[in-house]
Enzyme design. Structure first.
Site, mmCIF file in Angstrom:
data_model
loop_
_atom_site.group_PDB
_atom_site.id
_atom_site.type_symbol
_atom_site.label_atom_id
_atom_site.label_comp_id
_atom_site.label_asym_id
_atom_site.label_seq_id
_atom_site.Cartn_x
_atom_site.Cartn_y
_atom_site.Cartn_z
ATOM 1 N N TYR A 115 -23.265 6.576 -31.923
ATOM 2 C CA TYR A 115 -21.987 7.237 -31.590
ATOM 3 C C TYR A 115 -20.825 6.466 -32.225
ATOM 4 O O TYR A 115 -19.930 7.042 -32.849
ATOM 5 C CB TYR A 115 -21.859 7.283 -30.067
ATOM 6 C CG TYR A 115 -20.649 8.030 -29.542
ATOM 7 C CD1 TYR A 115 -20.673 9.416 -29.414
ATOM 8 C CD2 TYR A 115 -19.499 7.353 -29.140
ATOM 9 C CE1 TYR A 115 -19.564 10.109 -28.909
ATOM 10 C CE2 TYR A 115 -18.401 8.023 -28.630
ATOM 11 C CZ TYR A 115 -18.435 9.402 -28.512
ATOM 12 O OH TYR A 115 -17.344 10.080 -28.012
ATOM 13 N N SER A 154 -12.725 8.400 -31.058
ATOM 14 C CA SER A 154 -12.952 7.783 -29.743
ATOM 15 C C SER A 154 -12.435 6.353 -29.824
ATOM 16 O O SER A 154 -12.231 5.826 -30.928
ATOM 17 C CB SER A 154 -14.470 7.774 -29.473
ATOM 18 O OG SER A 154 -14.783 6.932 -28.379
#
Ligand SMILES: NC(=O)c1ccc[n+]([C@@H]2O[C@H](COP(=O)([O-])OP(=O)(O)OC[C@H]3O[C@@H](n4cnc5c(N)ncnc54)[C@H](O)[C@@H]3O)[C@@H](O)[C@H]2O)c1
Length: 269
Positions: free
Chosen positions: A170, A157
């Protein structure tokens, strides 16, 4: 004209919907057969609706409609034995394994890193980081045995490259897979297996297009996580699939150990 992945077999995690489904379809369009899996269940710390068995069936249908073969099973990336059994079944049925897209992931939001509940941290790390390792641990021996080389693409990401408010768990998991990628790129180079990460900005999938995410993004600080340089709010799943396809194809035959952002310029801001 032959497809760019003609004769290849790809294992894809998190394939029931979103980017995973898009990867399955895009790779199949280029000739690959697919081994797909997804947990197809709600995980306790996840605040948005996760994929269902019907979603995974729809992925299988879309691949079969392209006249490609697919083995689609419900399995959790945290369950190494289940993923190993699937790889074994897939290789027995489809003959080989060339490509892995370690795509499955979850995203949750917290006020800050120090007030996060332990189970939120632990479930995210277990799925997004340990689950990627378990997926690759199950797949790599079959790729080495086949002796055809291959390509592994891990979905990280933009949060795997920079810090972002509200997602320390995350962000840590997505940075973690970069370390795994870099190490595997070295360890697998003698086998001609390439390993890279893709780093999407916000993608138009059910992970972010939901009421839970809308609530998170109403906070200006958190909304900054989603502001791109190019005039586009979110990219589409196929934009990531095209990057995965390129990294998986022979066009990227000497590309390994790299982080590829598909981020509409987000990381330059
Ligand atoms: N959507 C975004 O904005 C965005 C941005 C950057 C990175 N990503 C990453 O892209 C990947 C794909 O996400 P998406 O946008 O398609 O979201 P999504 O929620 O639509 O798809 C993720 C899939 O992974 C599956 N999954 C979750 N936990 C699993 C587990 N334990 N075992 C097996 N399958 C599991 C889900 O059921 C779901 O089908 C994820 O790794 C995500 O973190 C997403």
């Amino acid at each position: 004209m032959a497809g760019r992945l003609e004769g290849k077999v790809a294992l894809i995690s998190g394939a029931a919907r979103g980017q995973g489904r898009s990867h399955a379809v895009r790779l199949a369009q280029e000739g690959a057969d697919i081994i797909a899996f997804d947990v197809c269940q709600q995980l306790p710390t996840v605040g948005y609706k996760m994929a269902t068995p019907e979603d995974l069936k729809e992925t299988a249908k879309q691949v079969e409609d392209l006249d490609r073969r697919i083995i689609a099973r419900e399995a959790d990336v945290r369950d190494g034995a289940a993923v190993r059994a699937l790889v074994e079944e897939g290789v027995a049925e489809l003959g080989r394994l060339d490509i892995v897209s370690a795509n499955a992931g979850i995203a949750t939001f917290v006020p800050n890193a120090w007030e996060m509940a332990d189970d939120v941290w632990e479930e995210t790390i277990a799925v997004n980081l340990t689950g990627v390792w378990k997926t690759l641990k199950a797949a790599i021996p079959a790729m080495i045995d086949a002796g055809n080389g291959g390509a592994i693409v891990i979905t990280s990401s933009t949060a795997g490259i920079k810090g972002m408010a509200g997602i320390a768990h995350y962000d840590s998991s997505k940075h973690g897979v970069v370390g795994l990628m870099r190490t595997l790129a070295i360890e697998l180079a003698p086998h001609s297996i390439r390993v890279n990460t893709v780093h999407p900005t916000g993608v138009n999938t059910p992970m972010v297009v939901n009421d839970y995410m809308a609530q998170f993004l109403s906070d200006d600080f958190a909304a900054a996580n989603m502001m791109n340089l190019l005039p586009v709010e979110m990219v589409e799943a196929v934009d990531i699939s095209n990057a995965v396809l390129w990294l998986a194809s022979d066009e990227a035959r000497y590309v390994t150990g790299t982080c590829l952002p598909i981020d509409a310029g987000f990381l330059q801001k």
